[in-house]
Design a protein around this motif. Structure first.
Motif, mmCIF file in Angstrom:
data_model
loop_
_atom_site.group_PDB
_atom_site.id
_atom_site.type_symbol
_atom_site.label_atom_id
_atom_site.label_comp_id
_atom_site.label_asym_id
_atom_site.label_seq_id
_atom_site.Cartn_x
_atom_site.Cartn_y
_atom_site.Cartn_z
ATOM 1 N N GLY A 65 28.674 9.012 -8.095
ATOM 2 C CA GLY A 65 28.372 8.215 -9.272
ATOM 3 C C GLY A 65 27.846 6.847 -8.916
ATOM 4 N N THR A 66 27.176 6.222 -9.879
ATOM 5 C CA THR A 66 26.660 4.875 -9.677
ATOM 6 C C THR A 66 27.699 3.822 -10.031
ATOM 7 O OG1 THR A 66 25.682 4.905 -11.881
ATOM 8 C CG2 THR A 66 24.248 5.515 -10.038
ATOM 9 N N ASP A 67 28.704 4.174 -10.819
ATOM 10 C CA ASP A 67 29.779 3.265 -11.198
ATOM 11 C C ASP A 67 31.096 3.898 -10.751
ATOM 12 O OD1 ASP A 67 31.961 2.075 -12.702
ATOM 13 O OD2 ASP A 67 30.445 1.176 -14.007
ATOM 14 N N VAL A 68 31.696 3.330 -9.717
ATOM 15 C CA VAL A 68 32.896 3.924 -9.118
ATOM 16 C C VAL A 68 34.025 4.008 -10.135
ATOM 17 C CG1 VAL A 68 34.652 3.641 -7.325
ATOM 18 C CG2 VAL A 68 32.252 3.222 -6.787
ATOM 19 N N SER A 69 34.264 2.941 -10.876
ATOM 20 C CA SER A 69 35.355 2.931 -11.853
ATOM 21 C C SER A 69 35.174 4.015 -12.902
ATOM 22 C CB SER A 69 35.464 1.570 -12.538
ATOM 23 O OG SER A 69 35.684 0.554 -11.607
ATOM 24 N N ASP B 234 34.665 -5.670 -8.419
ATOM 25 C CA ASP B 234 36.049 -5.372 -8.081
ATOM 26 C C ASP B 234 36.485 -4.124 -8.818
ATOM 27 O OD1 ASP B 234 39.254 -7.010 -8.478
ATOM 28 O OD2 ASP B 234 38.549 -5.677 -6.918
ATOM 29 N N VAL B 235 36.457 -2.997 -8.126
ATOM 30 C CA VAL B 235 36.827 -1.723 -8.727
ATOM 31 C C VAL B 235 38.273 -1.770 -9.219
ATOM 32 C CG1 VAL B 235 37.149 0.741 -8.288
ATOM 33 C CG2 VAL B 235 35.135 -0.431 -7.390
ATOM 34 N N SER B 236 39.174 -2.383 -8.442
ATOM 35 C CA SER B 236 40.580 -2.466 -8.855
ATOM 36 C C SER B 236 40.717 -3.157 -10.204
ATOM 37 C CB SER B 236 41.407 -3.216 -7.815
ATOM 38 O OG SER B 236 41.419 -2.519 -6.601
ATOM 39 N N ASP C 296 53.837 12.423 -13.069
ATOM 40 C CA ASP C 296 53.769 13.884 -13.071
ATOM 41 C C ASP C 296 52.460 14.431 -12.512
ATOM 42 O OD1 ASP C 296 56.298 14.320 -13.985
ATOM 43 O OD2 ASP C 296 55.710 14.677 -16.065
ATOM 44 N N ARG C 297 51.362 13.786 -12.812
ATOM 45 C CA ARG C 297 50.041 14.231 -12.322
ATOM 46 C C ARG C 297 49.189 12.989 -12.149
ATOM 47 N NH1 ARG C 297 47.186 18.429 -11.020
ATOM 48 N NH2 ARG C 297 45.020 18.691 -11.579
ATOM 49 N N VAL C 298 49.144 12.492 -10.941
ATOM 50 C CA VAL C 298 48.451 11.229 -10.709
ATOM 51 C C VAL C 298 47.121 11.434 -10.004
ATOM 52 C CG1 VAL C 298 50.607 9.927 -10.627
ATOM 53 C CG2 VAL C 298 49.563 10.696 -8.502
ATOM 54 N N VAL C 299 46.215 10.528 -10.312
ATOM 55 C CA VAL C 299 44.954 10.432 -9.597
ATOM 56 C C VAL C 299 45.105 9.270 -8.627
ATOM 57 C CG1 VAL C 299 42.568 9.650 -9.851
ATOM 58 C CG2 VAL C 299 43.407 11.515 -11.244
ATOM 59 N N LEU C 300 44.808 9.544 -7.351
ATOM 60 C CA LEU C 300 44.826 8.520 -6.310
ATOM 61 C C LEU C 300 43.391 8.274 -5.865
ATOM 62 C CD1 LEU C 300 47.667 9.629 -3.833
ATOM 63 C CD2 LEU C 300 47.794 7.878 -5.582
ATOM 64 N N PRO C 301 42.763 7.206 -6.328
ATOM 65 C CA PRO C 301 41.428 6.883 -5.808
ATOM 66 C C PRO C 301 41.561 6.404 -4.361
ATOM 67 C CG PRO C 301 41.891 5.718 -7.865
ATOM 68 C CD PRO C 301 43.168 6.306 -7.388
#
Length: 148
Positions: A82-86, A118-120, A6-11
């Motif tokens: 940001g310094t931390d992508v995740s 590994d951000v993923s 319904d409301r997704v975030v796409l990095p």
């Protein structure tokens, strides 16, 4: 499962990543999309490129998202620093009350992921909301899997 999308975030990390992620997610999206790009700050060390250069790249990335998904659905963009992508992506998901984070992991050897982080992996293991991991449909087709 509709509520999940319904409301997704796409990095999105690059134009190529944005295209691949949008291509993979498009068949599942039922609601609005927030494309999030994080400009990683070095935390005291010199940055790899100027902020202006990285903001220009972000504009190109967001343009690719709009090109791929602007077909009547709501598409927002969110540029974060940001310094931390995740952690920055998690904050965006919370701020936008995302139902899920949808990613298409980028390739790379285990050594590269070990050395660079590994951000993923962090997105999948450290979150408080659903994360949907979709394969790049073109890579799946090249590997002999199904693709469109």
């Amino acid at each position: 499962m509709a509520e999940l999308f319904d409301r997704v975030v796409l990095p999105v990390a690059s134009v190529e990543d944005a295209v691949a992620t949008c291509r993979a997610a498009r068949p599942y999206l039922t609601g609005s999309v927030v494309a999030v790009h994080v400009i990683e700050k070095a935390g005291g060390a010199p940055d790899k490129a100027s902020v202006e250069q990285r903001e220009e790249v972000a504009e190109e990335i967001f343009e690719a998202v709009h090109d791929a998904l602007d077909d009547g659905r709501t598409v927002e963009t969110d540029l974060r620093y940001g310094t931390d992508v995740s952690e920055t992506i998690f904050a965006a998901a919370e701020d936008h009350d995302a139902s899920a984070i949808v990613i298409t992991p980028r390739g790379g050897s285990r050594w590269v992921r070990l050395l660079t982080g590994d951000v993923s992996l962090d997105l999948v293991t450290e979150t408080d909301r659903p994360v949907v991991v979709l394969p790049d449909v073109l890579e799946a087709a090249d590997d002999g899997g199904e693709g469109s």
